[in-house]
Design a protein around this motif. Structure first.
Motif, PDB file in Angstrom:
ATOM      1  N   TYR A 127      77.679 -75.838 113.600  1.00 24.05           N
ATOM      2  CA  TYR A 127      77.446 -74.703 114.235  1.00 24.05           C
ATOM      3  C   TYR A 127      76.228 -73.868 113.786  1.00 24.05           C
ATOM      4  CZ  TYR A 127      77.680 -69.910 116.156  1.00 24.05           C
ATOM      5  OH  TYR A 127      77.618 -68.857 116.648  1.00 24.05           O
ATOM      6  N   ARG A 128      76.171 -73.782 112.473  1.00 24.21           N
ATOM      7  CA  ARG A 128      75.019 -72.784 112.015  1.00 24.21           C
ATOM      8  C   ARG A 128      73.639 -73.518 111.929  1.00 24.21           C
ATOM      9  NH1 ARG A 128      76.017 -68.395 109.036  1.00 24.21           N
ATOM     10  NH2 ARG A 128      78.411 -68.143 108.581  1.00 24.21           N
ATOM     11  N   GLU A 129      73.792 -75.059 112.028  1.00 24.03           N
ATOM     12  CA  GLU A 129      72.446 -75.579 112.029  1.00 24.03           C
ATOM     13  C   GLU A 129      72.100 -75.800 113.529  1.00 24.03           C
ATOM     14  OE1 GLU A 129      70.806 -80.221 111.020  1.00 24.03           O
ATOM     15  OE2 GLU A 129      72.961 -79.667 110.811  1.00 24.03           O
ATOM     16  N   ALA A 130      72.811 -75.910 114.360  1.00 28.19           N
ATOM     17  CA  ALA A 130      72.531 -76.022 115.985  1.00 28.19           C
ATOM     18  C   ALA A 130      72.216 -74.705 116.127  1.00 28.19           C
ATOM     19  CB  ALA A 130      73.909 -76.387 116.552  1.00 28.19           C
ATOM     20  N   GLN A 131      72.784 -73.551 115.667  1.00 24.74           N
ATOM     21  CA  GLN A 131      72.018 -72.111 116.232  1.00 24.74           C
ATOM     22  C   GLN A 131      70.971 -71.882 115.914  1.00 24.74           C
ATOM     23  OE1 GLN A 131      74.190 -68.825 114.162  1.00 24.74           O
ATOM     24  NE2 GLN A 131      74.259 -67.715 116.254  1.00 24.74           N
ATOM     25  N   ALA A 132      70.542 -72.396 114.505  1.00 26.39           N
ATOM     26  CA  ALA A 132      69.122 -71.972 113.954  1.00 26.39           C
ATOM     27  C   ALA A 132      68.269 -72.867 114.656  1.00 26.39           C
ATOM     28  CB  ALA A 132      69.372 -72.325 112.353  1.00 26.39           C
ATOM     29  N   LYS A 133      68.339 -74.102 114.999  1.00 19.69           N
ATOM     30  CA  LYS A 133      67.415 -74.720 115.690  1.00 19.69           C
ATOM     31  C   LYS A 133      67.260 -74.368 117.255  1.00 19.69           C
ATOM     32  CE  LYS A 133      68.053 -79.111 113.233  1.00 19.69           C
ATOM     33  NZ  LYS A 133      68.354 -80.702 113.211  1.00 19.69           N
ATOM     34  N   LEU A 134      68.238 -73.891 117.994  1.00 23.40           N
ATOM     35  CA  LEU A 134      68.060 -73.576 119.214  1.00 23.40           C
ATOM     36  C   LEU A 134      67.365 -72.287 119.202  1.00 23.40           C
ATOM     37  CD1 LEU A 134      71.775 -74.395 120.641  1.00 23.40           C
ATOM     38  CD2 LEU A 134      69.510 -75.349 121.168  1.00 23.40           C
ATOM     39  N   GLN A 135      67.522 -71.148 118.355  1.00 20.66           N
ATOM     40  CA  GLN A 135      66.852 -69.990 118.363  1.00 20.66           C
ATOM     41  C   GLN A 135      65.388 -70.205 117.914  1.00 20.66           C
ATOM     42  OE1 GLN A 135      69.296 -67.848 115.553  1.00 20.66           O
ATOM     43  NE2 GLN A 135      70.652 -66.827 117.179  1.00 20.66           N
ATOM     44  N   ALA A 136      65.208 -71.225 117.020  1.00 23.50           N
ATOM     45  CA  ALA A 136      63.753 -71.433 116.622  1.00 23.50           C
ATOM     46  C   ALA A 136      62.836 -71.934 118.078  1.00 23.50           C
ATOM     47  CB  ALA A 136      63.727 -72.587 115.840  1.00 23.50           C
ATOM     48  N   LEU A 137      63.732 -72.633 119.090  1.00 21.86           N
ATOM     49  CA  LEU A 137      62.905 -73.107 120.239  1.00 21.86           C
ATOM     50  C   LEU A 137      62.995 -71.784 121.340  1.00 21.86           C
ATOM     51  CD1 LEU A 137      64.519 -76.569 120.468  1.00 21.86           C
ATOM     52  CD2 LEU A 137      62.354 -75.861 119.910  1.00 21.86           C
ATOM     53  N   GLU A 138      63.541 -70.599 120.827  1.00 23.66           N
ATOM     54  CA  GLU A 138      63.365 -69.533 121.605  1.00 23.66           C
ATOM     55  C   GLU A 138      64.493 -69.437 122.675  1.00 23.66           C
ATOM     56  OE1 GLU A 138      59.688 -68.442 123.356  1.00 23.66           O
ATOM     57  OE2 GLU A 138      58.624 -69.249 121.742  1.00 23.66           O
ATOM     58  N   PHE A 139      65.534 -70.148 122.372  1.00 27.87           N
ATOM     59  CA  PHE A 139      66.813 -69.853 123.314  1.00 27.87           C
ATOM     60  C   PHE A 139      67.598 -68.924 122.924  1.00 27.87           C
ATOM     61  CE2 PHE A 139      66.326 -74.675 123.865  1.00 27.87           C
ATOM     62  CZ  PHE A 139      65.915 -74.755 125.124  1.00 27.87           C
ATOM     63  N   LYS A 140      68.470 -68.088 123.719  1.00 30.26           N
ATOM     64  CA  LYS A 140      69.500 -67.234 123.206  1.00 30.26           C
ATOM     65  C   LYS A 140      70.840 -67.983 123.079  1.00 30.26           C
ATOM     66  CE  LYS A 140      67.025 -63.664 125.868  1.00 30.26           C
ATOM     67  NZ  LYS A 140      67.213 -62.849 127.027  1.00 30.26           N
ATOM     68  N   VAL A 141      71.615 -67.486 122.219  1.00 30.91           N
ATOM     69  CA  VAL A 141      72.969 -68.433 121.777  1.00 30.91           C
ATOM     70  C   VAL A 141      73.887 -67.193 122.110  1.00 30.91           C
ATOM     71  CG1 VAL A 141      74.223 -69.700 120.397  1.00 30.91           C
ATOM     72  CG2 VAL A 141      71.667 -69.985 120.221  1.00 30.91           C
ATOM     73  N   ASN A 142      74.905 -67.720 122.997  1.00 32.70           N
ATOM     74  CA  ASN A 142      76.339 -66.896 123.142  1.00 32.70           C
ATOM     75  C   ASN A 142      77.021 -67.021 121.901  1.00 32.70           C
ATOM     76  OD1 ASN A 142      75.628 -65.340 125.318  1.00 32.70           O
ATOM     77  ND2 ASN A 142      76.429 -66.811 126.707  1.00 32.70           N
TER      78      ASN A 142
END
Length: 227
Positions: A127-142
């Motif tokens: 979860y933490r790894e995926a969240q960091a990668k998505l936020q680095a791509l400028e996505f918002k994560v619920n």
């Protein structure tokens, strides 16, 4: 020829007159060349490039046309703080003096948000790894959705109720929801456990619903064979 006669000829009025005439001709040619260059290049003259930043592209064309200039869009970018379709960058810059008919190249704010490919995170990251990668791509994560499974392991990604897959093109700044395990793997019965449970059953206990027979109630018969 003696030196005295040579100096006398050099000091003659005709020689100095010729030299002076040559100097005048050279100076006239030099001034004439400068004048011609000034006329040809319109030196010191020009049209001031208007400031088109934040201006709608269609409006920028009208403004440039009124000044005898040409606007051409050669690139696009995305800035959420500016209206879609407006000028973000211009070259030459505002205030610069240019000739009539000069092309002004502009970068336009994109009408649609740029999209990026979803990385391979499903069943491949925590979860933490995926969240960091998505936020680095400028996505918002619920906040994540929890399901039975390995704790904090990513089992899926959703966007507006739609399940996504690796490689899907998703608009930047979209809000994504990660589906992760809650650490509960469920009740898993092993074969050995089932066999152990069967051995605990009393084999001497009669099955329910079956009538037992006392040995004393059993009649004995003698088989008689005819002679």
């Amino acid at each position: 020829m003696s030196i005295k006669k040579l100096f006398k000829k050099l000091l003659a009025p005709m020689v100095w007159g010729n030299l002076l005439a040559m100097a005048v001709v050279v100076a006239a040619l030099f001034v004439g060349m400068l004048w011609w260059l000034g006329v040809y290049t319109h030196h010191g003259e020009g049209i001031e490039v208007p400031d088109m930043y934040g201006m709608a592209y269609t409006r920028a064309i009208e403004v440039a046309d009124s000044k005898g200039l040409i606007v051409v869009a050669n690139d696009s970018t995305y800035n959420k703080a500016l209206p879609a379709g407006c000028v973000v960058i211009q070259k030459p810059v505002a205030g610069m003096k240019v000739k009539e008919g000069r092309i002004i190249y502009v970068t336009i704010n994109s009408l649609t948000m740029p999209r990026v490919a979803l990385p391979d995170l499903i069943d491949n990251s925590s979860y933490r790894e995926a969240q960091a990668k998505l936020q680095a791509l400028e996505f918002k994560v619920n906040p994540p959705v929890l399901i039975d499974g390995e704790k904090d392991w990513v089992y899926g990604i959703r966007c507006e109720g739609r399940n996504l897959s690796a490689g899907d093109m998703v608009a930047k700044e979209s809000t994504l929801t990660l589906v992760i395990g809650n650490g509960y793997l469920g009740d898993e019965l092993e074969l050995d456990d089932l066999m152990a449970d069967s051995l605990l059953t009393d084999p001497a206990t009669p099955e329910e619903g079956l009538e037992t027979v006392d040995e004393d109630d059993i009649d004995t018969f003698l088989e008689v064979f005819e002679q």
